[in-house]
Design an enzyme around this catalytic site. Structure first.
Site, PDB file in Angstrom:
ATOM      1  N   ASP A  40       0.757  -1.245  -0.024  1.00  0.00           N
ATOM      2  CA  ASP A  40      -0.038   0.054  -0.144  1.00  0.00           C
ATOM      3  C   ASP A  40       1.010   1.329   0.109  1.00  0.00           C
ATOM      4  OD1 ASP A  40      -2.206   1.668   0.563  1.00  0.00           O
ATOM      5  OD2 ASP A  40      -1.492   1.762   2.617  1.00  0.00           O
ATOM      6  N   ASP A  42      -0.151   5.180   0.850  1.00  0.00           N
ATOM      7  CA  ASP A  42      -0.299   6.147   2.011  1.00  0.00           C
ATOM      8  C   ASP A  42      -0.452   5.398   3.433  1.00  0.00           C
ATOM      9  OD1 ASP A  42      -1.096   8.850   0.626  1.00  0.00           O
ATOM     10  OD2 ASP A  42      -2.083   7.117  -0.504  1.00  0.00           O
ATOM     11  N   ASP A 204      -1.671  -0.562   5.967  1.00  0.00           N
ATOM     12  CA  ASP A 204      -1.938  -0.080   7.292  1.00  0.00           C
ATOM     13  C   ASP A 204      -3.390  -0.226   7.681  1.00  0.00           C
ATOM     14  OD1 ASP A 204      -2.583   1.874   5.394  1.00  0.00           O
ATOM     15  OD2 ASP A 204      -2.692   3.464   6.955  1.00  0.00           O
TER      16      ASP A 204
END
Length: 257
Positions: A40, A42, A204
């Protein structure tokens, strides 16, 4: 625990020191079997929190809405720009025309301000180097799969000096569907020529965990990002506290159930 990991890509040694705080293992895998690691963007590779917050609040001001707290906006990140704006405007009952107006301004503003404050998380570049070079002599393939639109995703990765690590960068508008739909992950598997059990998804939030699970990948969650509270409902196979621990994981050290 301080651990020294040595790896080699072309016969030259690469020594990196890792401070292992804690690697929580729910379902262990053989790190040397992993040939593709999908990241991922961000909250995983980059800390883009302030630029996203400022861009959302700029869009809210543009349409006459009050600004929102930074932490609240950050908790909305992960499902793509349209959902981000929809959440900032109040949720599912918001008129589509208002969402479109806010989204248009958000994208325009973010295009100009995406690198005002955005930085690579400390330790990411070193971790990527170690992950790439700890695969028994053959460089491990790595890619980015984000729900952020693909053009700013690629621009940010290149501007921050991370482009050299990735064979491919896909964004939320690269396919007909976004994460957690497995379409993007399956495309990356096909391009790399690896089976699902030979790949891992790192992110995240629950979006990344669900993406990995939907594609049959191993999943690694990072606790330093934006939406780590969502791991309670969607726990990853492995949970790490620091970028260095991701590299240590793929070198086969520091895991704990």
């Amino acid at each position: 625990m301080l651990t020294q990991v040595s790896s080699s890509a072309d016969g030259s040694a690469l020594n990196v020191l890792f401070w292992i705080e804690m690697i929580h293992t729910r379902r262990a895998f053989d790190p040397h079997s992993i040939q593709l690691v999908i990241f991922d963007l961000d909250g995983t590779l980059i800390d883009s929190r302030l630029d996203l917050v400022h861009s959302v609040n700029a869009a809210l001001r543009h349409i006459g809405r009050p600004a929102l707290p930074d932490d609240l906006i950050a908790s909305y990140v992960g499902d793509g720009a349209p959902i981000l704006i929809q959440r900032a405007l109040g949720g599912e009952d918001v008129e589509e025309a208002l969402i479109r107006k806010g989204l248009e301004y958000f994208l325009s503003y973010y295009r100009e301000h995406k690198l005002d404050h955005t930085t690579v998380y400390p330790g990411i570049a070193e971790a990527l180097t170690a992950i790439q070079n700890s695969s028994n002599g053959t460089p491990r393939a790595m890619a980015v799969l984000s729900n952020k639109p693909v053009i700013p995703s690629r621009a940010i990765v290149e501007a921050l000096g991370l482009g050299k690590f990735f064979s491919q960068i896909y964004g939320g508008n690269s396919f007909a569907s976004k994460k957690p739909d497995p379409e993007g992950a399956l495309k990356l598997l096909h391009e790399a020529g690896v089976r699902p059990e030979q790949a891992a998804m790192v992110g995240d939030s629950h979006v990344d965990v669900q993406t990995g699970q939907n594609a049959g990948l191993w999943t690694i969650g990072v606790t330093y990002g934006f939406a780590t509270h969502t791991f309670e409902e969607y726990p990853p196979d492995i949970l790490v506290d620091h970028p260095h621990e991701i590299a240590a994981l793929f070198a086969g050290v520091g895991s704990r159930a």
